[in-house]
Write a protein that holds these residues in place. Structure first.
Motif, PDB file in Angstrom:
ATOM      1  N   PRO A 100      67.715 -10.175  64.116  1.00 17.29           N
ATOM      2  CA  PRO A 100      66.344 -10.118  63.616  1.00 17.29           C
ATOM      3  C   PRO A 100      65.925 -11.458  63.005  1.00 17.29           C
ATOM      4  CG  PRO A 100      67.805  -9.069  62.052  1.00 17.29           C
ATOM      5  CD  PRO A 100      68.651  -9.409  63.247  1.00 17.29           C
ATOM      6  N   ASN A 101      64.637 -11.731  63.076  1.00 13.75           N
ATOM      7  CA  ASN A 101      64.110 -13.010  62.598  1.00 13.75           C
ATOM      8  C   ASN A 101      63.806 -12.932  61.104  1.00 13.75           C
ATOM      9  OD1 ASN A 101      62.976 -15.494  62.272  1.00 13.75           O
ATOM     10  ND2 ASN A 101      61.244 -15.169  63.636  1.00 13.75           N
ATOM     11  N   GLU A 102      64.878 -12.922  60.322  1.00 14.07           N
ATOM     12  CA  GLU A 102      64.741 -12.891  58.868  1.00 14.07           C
ATOM     13  C   GLU A 102      64.808 -14.315  58.327  1.00 14.07           C
ATOM     14  OE1 GLU A 102      68.049 -10.489  57.857  1.00 14.07           O
ATOM     15  OE2 GLU A 102      67.085  -8.595  58.420  1.00 14.07           O
ATOM     16  N   LYS A 104      66.500 -15.864  56.053  1.00 11.51           N
ATOM     17  CA  LYS A 104      67.835 -16.429  55.879  1.00 11.51           C
ATOM     18  C   LYS A 104      68.457 -16.779  57.234  1.00 11.51           C
ATOM     19  CE  LYS A 104      72.282 -15.569  53.624  1.00 11.51           C
ATOM     20  NZ  LYS A 104      73.064 -14.609  52.797  1.00 11.51           N
TER      21      LYS A 104
END
Length: 337
Positions: A100-102, A104
């Motif tokens: 996922p494009n988080e 961090k």
């Protein structure tokens, strides 16, 4: 003169990092003039890609990335780490946005791409644009888009040193036309590791292991359920060892958990041994997984299935031997004085 070729095709499994590191070291030891990575992949795990990147940049011989059709995601990072990037006409490289494009994860992966590009003398902004949607480069990528470069674009911006078709042309532009080509392919060991560490198979082995041990606690004597459980757990850990992502101490923690549970069954210790054994058992399983997150997910699924199966085992086999250790089976009655 010897040249080694390594095929990095399809999705890159966990075992591929161990294979690549081993073969690069072998090629260097044998005095090879270089290694050609023939890349056609949609990517793989980030941690495995970073291990491969580290092995490539630290190799003591020239490493060439030949992108046959696509080097996407982890494949892009591996390619950027090479000394020379050669692309076939119609091939492309990039599209490495983390999932996922988080924040961090984005910062981490973007940093890996940036530092790898800097180390190999390529424009770090271009590498970051493959990961970060906020990076814009005039004439190459606009706003709100992830960079995926064609061979011609890569050549224009310094990410393709040559555009040629076929291995013979790669050898020619590298000056290795007269070299002996040695093809390195994953052997039986790595194919087994790839199979055992796939998410589906590892989850199934863990599930069979948990169900087998649970069924054995209910059934009289020692039989098929226990054997199936032991074999499943053994294969679960063996896959991790072969792939190079499991340390020996994970198996030691797991075995310590089993020993503590056995002690609890034989000599009840008010739950201390049992609780400690369960914690060690779970810790060993999670630590043997490719990532902690994957280990937790697989363990949760296996535990849920085991809890559901316990009433079935109870109906088939009756009260478990483990429960009988904690339940008083005798009674003082008037009739008995």
């Amino acid at each position: 003169t010897e040249i080694y070729t390594l095929s990095l095709h399809d999705a890159l499994p966990i075992s591929m990092s161990a294979f690549l590191m081993n073969r690069l070291a072998h090629a260097e030891k044998e005095g090879a003039a270089g290694v050609i990575m023939e890349i056609r992949t949609l990517g793989g795990r980030v941690d495995s890609a970073i291990e491969m990147r580290d092995a490539i940049v630290s190799a003591g011989i020239p490493v060439v990335a030949y992108i046959e059709s696509r080097a996407i995601s982890a494949g892009a990072l591996i390619s950027i780490a090479a000394d020379t990037i050669i692309m076939a006409p119609g091939s492309h490289i990039g599209a490495a946005e983390p999932v996922p494009n988080e924040p961090k994860a984005l910062a981490f992966v973007s940093g890996e791409f940036r530092t790898t590009a800097e180390r190999t003398g390529r424009d770090p902004e271009v590498a970051m644009a493959m990961v970060d949607i906020t990076v814009e480069i005039e004439g190459l990528i606009g706003p709100d888009a992830i960079l995926d470069m064609t061979a011609n674009q890569a050549s224009q911006f310094g990410y393709a040193d040559h555009i040629v078709s076929g291995r013979s042309e790669v050898l020619r532009v590298m000056g290795w036309s007269n070299a002996q080509v040695i093809e390195e392919k994953p052997d039986f060991r790595y194919r087994i590791a790839q199979f055992l560490t796939s998410y589906e198979v590892a989850s199934l082995l863990l599930l069979l292991g948990m169900l087998g041990i649970a069924a054995e606690l209910f059934s009289p004597g020692f039989g098929a359920p226990g054997i199936v459980g032991i074999i499943s757990f053994a294969l679960y850990f063996a896959g991790g060892f072969l792939a190079g992502n499991t340390e020996w101490w994970a198996a030691v923690i797991f075995l310590a958990g089993i020993i503590l549970i056995i002690i609890e069954i034989i000599v009840p210790g008010f739950g201390i041994f049992g609780i400690g054994g369960i914690v060690a058992l779970f810790a060993g399983i999670i630590l043997a997984a490719p990532t902690v997150k994957q280990g937790v997910v697989m363990l949760t699924i296996a535990m849920a299935a085991t809890v559901i199966a316990i009433p079935v085992f109870f109906k088939i086999f009756g009260r478990s031997r483990l429960m009988q250790r904690f339940v008083l089976a005798t009674a003082e009655t008037v009739e008995m004085g």
